[in-house]
Write a protein that holds these residues in place. Sequence first.
Motif, PDB file in Angstrom:
ATOM      1  N   PHE A 229      31.693  47.401  46.600  1.00 38.08           N
ATOM      2  CA  PHE A 229      31.783  48.818  46.244  1.00 38.08           C
ATOM      3  C   PHE A 229      33.022  49.478  46.840  1.00 38.08           C
ATOM      4  O   PHE A 229      33.587  50.397  46.238  1.00 38.08           O
ATOM      5  N   THR A 230      33.456  49.012  48.018  1.00 34.61           N
ATOM      6  CA  THR A 230      34.626  49.615  48.666  1.00 34.61           C
ATOM      7  C   THR A 230      35.940  48.948  48.280  1.00 34.61           C
ATOM      8  O   THR A 230      37.005  49.448  48.624  1.00 34.61           O
ATOM      9  N   GLY A 231      35.880  47.803  47.590  1.00 32.70           N
ATOM     10  CA  GLY A 231      37.096  47.166  47.093  1.00 32.70           C
ATOM     11  C   GLY A 231      37.893  46.429  48.141  1.00 32.70           C
ATOM     12  O   GLY A 231      39.126  46.395  48.068  1.00 32.70           O
ATOM     13  N   ILE A 232      37.231  45.810  49.128  1.00 34.49           N
ATOM     14  CA  ILE A 232      37.930  45.018  50.132  1.00 34.49           C
ATOM     15  C   ILE A 232      37.307  43.626  50.167  1.00 34.49           C
ATOM     16  O   ILE A 232      36.271  43.368  49.554  1.00 34.49           O
ATOM     17  N   PRO A 249      45.192  50.415  49.105  1.00 38.24           N
ATOM     18  CA  PRO A 249      45.762  50.743  47.786  1.00 38.24           C
ATOM     19  C   PRO A 249      45.086  50.003  46.640  1.00 38.24           C
ATOM     20  O   PRO A 249      45.396  50.263  45.478  1.00 38.24           O
ATOM     21  N   TYR A 250      44.185  49.073  46.946  1.00 39.67           N
ATOM     22  CA  TYR A 250      43.577  48.263  45.895  1.00 39.67           C
ATOM     23  C   TYR A 250      42.209  48.787  45.455  1.00 39.67           C
ATOM     24  O   TYR A 250      41.658  48.303  44.474  1.00 39.67           O
ATOM     25  N   THR A 251      41.653  49.734  46.180  1.00 44.69           N
ATOM     26  CA  THR A 251      40.408  50.314  45.751  1.00 44.69           C
ATOM     27  C   THR A 251      40.665  51.408  44.719  1.00 44.69           C
ATOM     28  O   THR A 251      41.663  52.136  44.796  1.00 44.69           O
ATOM     29  N   LEU A 252      39.799  51.492  43.738  1.00 45.11           N
ATOM     30  CA  LEU A 252      39.939  52.483  42.671  1.00 45.11           C
ATOM     31  C   LEU A 252      39.118  53.733  42.929  1.00 45.11           C
ATOM     32  O   LEU A 252      39.074  54.624  42.079  1.00 45.11           O
ATOM     33  N   GLY A 253      38.463  53.793  44.073  1.00 40.41           N
ATOM     34  CA  GLY A 253      37.695  54.972  44.422  1.00 40.41           C
ATOM     35  C   GLY A 253      36.260  54.922  43.957  1.00 40.41           C
ATOM     36  O   GLY A 253      35.345  55.287  44.688  1.00 40.41           O
ATOM     37  N   SER A 254      36.029  54.450  42.744  1.00 38.69           N
ATOM     38  CA  SER A 254      34.684  54.388  42.191  1.00 38.69           C
ATOM     39  C   SER A 254      34.093  52.991  42.403  1.00 38.69           C
ATOM     40  O   SER A 254      34.751  51.994  42.104  1.00 38.69           O
ATOM     41  N   PRO A 255      32.853  52.873  42.908  1.00 39.96           N
ATOM     42  CA  PRO A 255      32.232  51.551  43.068  1.00 39.96           C
ATOM     43  C   PRO A 255      32.117  50.796  41.753  1.00 39.96           C
ATOM     44  O   PRO A 255      32.283  49.572  41.718  1.00 39.96           O
TER      45      PRO A 255
END
Length: 331
Positions: A229-232, A249-255
Amino acid sequence: MKLVDFWQGKNKFFCKGNIITGPDWYKGILTGSFITLISCLIYAFPLNYYVSQKTYAPVAIFTIFLPISIYYLCAVATHDPGYIPKQSSLFTTKANDALNEYITSPKPLIIQHKGTLLKMKFCKTCMLFRPPRSSHCSICDLCVEEFDHHCPWIGNCVGKRNYVYFFKFLLSTNSLALTAFACCIAHVSNSNNLGEEKSQIVSLILAVLLFFVLFFICGLFGFHLYLLFTGITTNEKIKQTWPQREFNPYTLGSPLQNCGVKYKNRKSKPQFDPKVVISNYTEDFNPNLVLRNVKVVKTFGTAEDTLDNKSSRPSGMGPRLPQSPLVSENP
């Protein structure tokens, strides 16, 4: 000669290169055997009780989750996680120590992604600049795209191209273990039937064992749900690559969008084609071109060939390039 004969990692290839695993591939077999053994005991004792009571719903639910869990275990254990072939030449002598020290110790590259400066480190083992989010696996001895971790329970790396299978394996295994645990508890708590003492004792032992299994796999599933969900990745979380979520910078904000990116990565193109075979070996053959899934149709000859071709052609014309098909793909 097959392409896997030139492979420089510690991986194992099976079924003509269609299956690739880590060097500890047997661990996936042990995990599958453990799941199968526990499932047989579940069928023999608590589920057998439900069949005798003509209650088939728990048996049907458990039977649905079992093959799904085994399938995703096989998928993540035998799928390419995103291995990047080594770029070191097979034929180099590394005789010039001064030049070799310069080549193997270059400064890292700095790139910018979404306003964030990223450092691309040079891997001295694989002789390449690692792409962002990639890391070198010491067990497989290869760099992996979007490296998450090397799972000791499946005997393979978890990375860009098989993370979805790993997450589905955790989900299905948790569902299977929860169903089995509930069946064992229900069987133990039902003490109305005589002659069920031995069967209930076995169900109690299974319930205790499944409790510890659930304690581990539920925690692991919750941890990877947070990562998803956090993109890591696990590697980034352990190394604290992004101290704060807004720095990533790789997370899109939305899970939901982060889950979509992981799903798309499953269909990304591999960095090599294990089905390629070499049809004509030459001295100037470059295995990295084959490993990078590039079909070679022309190659420059040796210096002697160039001089011979130049002397045999009319003046004013350059040397002729000899055509030499080197590789062909298996159908």
